[in-house]
Scaffold this motif. Sequence first.
Motif, mmCIF file in Angstrom:
data_model
loop_
_atom_site.group_PDB
_atom_site.id
_atom_site.type_symbol
_atom_site.label_atom_id
_atom_site.label_comp_id
_atom_site.label_asym_id
_atom_site.label_seq_id
_atom_site.Cartn_x
_atom_site.Cartn_y
_atom_site.Cartn_z
ATOM 1 N N GLN A 124 33.431 18.016 -3.598
ATOM 2 C CA GLN A 124 33.847 16.823 -4.331
ATOM 3 C C GLN A 124 32.688 15.842 -4.511
ATOM 4 N N GLY A 125 31.472 16.276 -4.190
ATOM 5 C CA GLY A 125 30.308 15.421 -4.358
ATOM 6 C C GLY A 125 29.939 14.577 -3.151
ATOM 7 N N VAL A 126 30.740 14.660 -2.093
ATOM 8 C CA VAL A 126 30.473 13.851 -0.894
ATOM 9 C C VAL A 126 29.165 14.294 -0.236
ATOM 10 N N GLY A 127 28.985 15.587 -0.045
ATOM 11 C CA GLY A 127 27.764 16.093 0.576
ATOM 12 C C GLY A 127 26.532 15.773 -0.250
ATOM 13 N N THR A 128 26.647 15.904 -1.554
ATOM 14 C CA THR A 128 25.528 15.596 -2.431
ATOM 15 C C THR A 128 25.172 14.116 -2.354
ATOM 16 N N ALA A 129 26.175 13.244 -2.324
ATOM 17 C CA ALA A 129 25.919 11.804 -2.213
ATOM 18 C C ALA A 129 25.252 11.481 -0.875
ATOM 19 N N LEU A 130 25.721 12.083 0.195
ATOM 20 C CA LEU A 130 25.113 11.853 1.505
ATOM 21 C C LEU A 130 23.684 12.372 1.542
ATOM 22 N N MET A 131 23.458 13.561 0.983
ATOM 23 C CA MET A 131 22.108 14.120 0.970
ATOM 24 C C MET A 131 21.185 13.252 0.137
ATOM 25 N N THR A 132 21.659 12.751 -0.990
ATOM 26 C CA THR A 132 20.842 11.880 -1.832
ATOM 27 C C THR A 132 20.396 10.651 -1.054
ATOM 28 N N LYS A 133 21.309 10.043 -0.312
ATOM 29 C CA LYS A 133 20.971 8.873 0.507
ATOM 30 C C LYS A 133 19.960 9.249 1.583
ATOM 31 N N ALA A 134 20.191 10.366 2.269
ATOM 32 C CA ALA A 134 19.280 10.800 3.336
ATOM 33 C C ALA A 134 17.886 11.074 2.778
ATOM 34 N N LEU A 135 17.804 11.764 1.647
ATOM 35 C CA LEU A 135 16.505 12.078 1.050
ATOM 36 C C LEU A 135 15.775 10.812 0.603
ATOM 37 N N GLN A 136 16.518 9.869 0.057
ATOM 38 C CA GLN A 136 15.914 8.602 -0.353
ATOM 39 C C GLN A 136 15.288 7.899 0.855
ATOM 40 N N GLU A 137 16.008 7.849 1.949
ATOM 41 C CA GLU A 137 15.506 7.173 3.151
ATOM 42 C C GLU A 137 14.372 7.961 3.804
ATOM 43 N N LEU A 138 14.496 9.286 3.839
ATOM 44 C CA LEU A 138 13.407 10.107 4.385
ATOM 45 C C LEU A 138 12.130 9.896 3.582
ATOM 46 N N LYS A 139 12.255 9.870 2.260
ATOM 47 C CA LYS A 139 11.095 9.671 1.388
ATOM 48 C C LYS A 139 10.461 8.304 1.624
ATOM 49 N N ASN A 140 11.278 7.286 1.889
ATOM 50 C CA ASN A 140 10.757 5.942 2.152
ATOM 51 C C ASN A 140 9.996 5.864 3.479
ATOM 52 N N GLN A 141 10.327 6.738 4.411
ATOM 53 C CA GLN A 141 9.781 6.618 5.761
ATOM 54 C C GLN A 141 8.776 7.698 6.157
ATOM 55 N N TYR A 142 8.785 8.846 5.457
ATOM 56 C CA TYR A 142 7.972 9.993 5.883
ATOM 57 C C TYR A 142 7.352 10.697 4.672
ATOM 58 N N ASP A 143 6.286 11.439 4.940
ATOM 59 C CA ASP A 143 5.672 12.265 3.897
ATOM 60 C C ASP A 143 6.372 13.617 3.761
ATOM 61 N N GLU A 144 7.001 14.056 4.848
ATOM 62 C CA GLU A 144 7.659 15.361 4.883
ATOM 63 C C GLU A 144 8.821 15.290 5.861
ATOM 64 N N ALA A 145 9.804 16.175 5.672
ATOM 65 C CA ALA A 145 10.958 16.210 6.563
ATOM 66 C C ALA A 145 11.339 17.651 6.873
ATOM 67 N N ILE A 146 12.062 17.809 7.974
ATOM 68 C CA ILE A 146 12.537 19.109 8.435
ATOM 69 C C ILE A 146 14.027 19.003 8.731
ATOM 70 N N LEU A 147 14.710 20.106 8.623
ATOM 71 C CA LEU A 147 16.087 20.209 9.113
ATOM 72 C C LEU A 147 16.242 21.576 9.747
ATOM 73 N N TRP A 148 17.168 21.678 10.674
ATOM 74 C CA TRP A 148 17.485 22.942 11.336
ATOM 75 C C TRP A 148 18.927 23.295 11.041
ATOM 76 N N THR A 149 19.163 24.573 10.776
ATOM 77 C CA THR A 149 20.512 25.040 10.506
ATOM 78 C C THR A 149 20.692 26.434 11.100
ATOM 79 N N LEU A 150 21.920 26.858 11.189
ATOM 80 C CA LEU A 150 22.202 28.196 11.703
ATOM 81 C C LEU A 150 21.624 29.248 10.763
ATOM 82 N N ALA A 151 21.072 30.302 11.334
ATOM 83 C CA ALA A 151 20.455 31.364 10.541
ATOM 84 C C ALA A 151 21.479 32.096 9.672
ATOM 85 N N ASN A 152 22.686 32.203 10.141
ATOM 86 C CA ASN A 152 23.732 32.911 9.401
ATOM 87 C C ASN A 152 24.749 31.897 8.875
#
Length: 125
Positions: free
Chosen positions: A64-92
Motif C-alpha cells: 500500500q506504499g507504506v514501506g516505500t514511504a518509510l524507505m524514502t524517509k530513511a534514505l533521505q536521512e541517511l543521505k543527509n548524514q552519511y556518504d554510504e549506508a548498509i543494511l542486513w537482511t536474511l539470506a533467504n
Amino acid sequence: MPTVVLDERRVAQWTDIVADGNWWVAEVDGAIAGFVGIGPSRDPLDPTLGELDTIAVDRPYWRQGVGTALMTKALQELKNQYDEAILWTLANYPQGQNFYAKTGWTQSSETRDNGHQVAYRRRFR
C-alpha cells in the motif's frame, strides 16, 4: 521472523534506541502501520557508515506504499548524514531483497551469521 517477547528489558532497550531521534512511524487512519530506524553502522562498527537498522510494515499494510514511504524517509536521512549506508537482511528472504533492490540498494559480498544474513549497500556520494 520469530515473535519477540515484550518485557521490561526490551521496553527499556527500545526506549533508549528510539530516543536518538532517527526513528519514524507510519500511520494509516490512526493505526501504526510500520516504522523505520537508521543510525551509524554496527557491523562493521563504523560511525561514518550509515545503517538502515530496521524497517517493518504490519502485514495488513503491505503493498500500500507504506514501506516505500518509510524507505524514502530513511534514505533521505541517511543521505543527509552519511556518504554510504548498509543494511542486513536474511539470506533467504526474496520479498525483502526484491524491495531493497527496487529502492536502490545493491547486494554486497558481505555475510554474517554463518551466511544466514547478507548485506546490501547504498552509496550517496
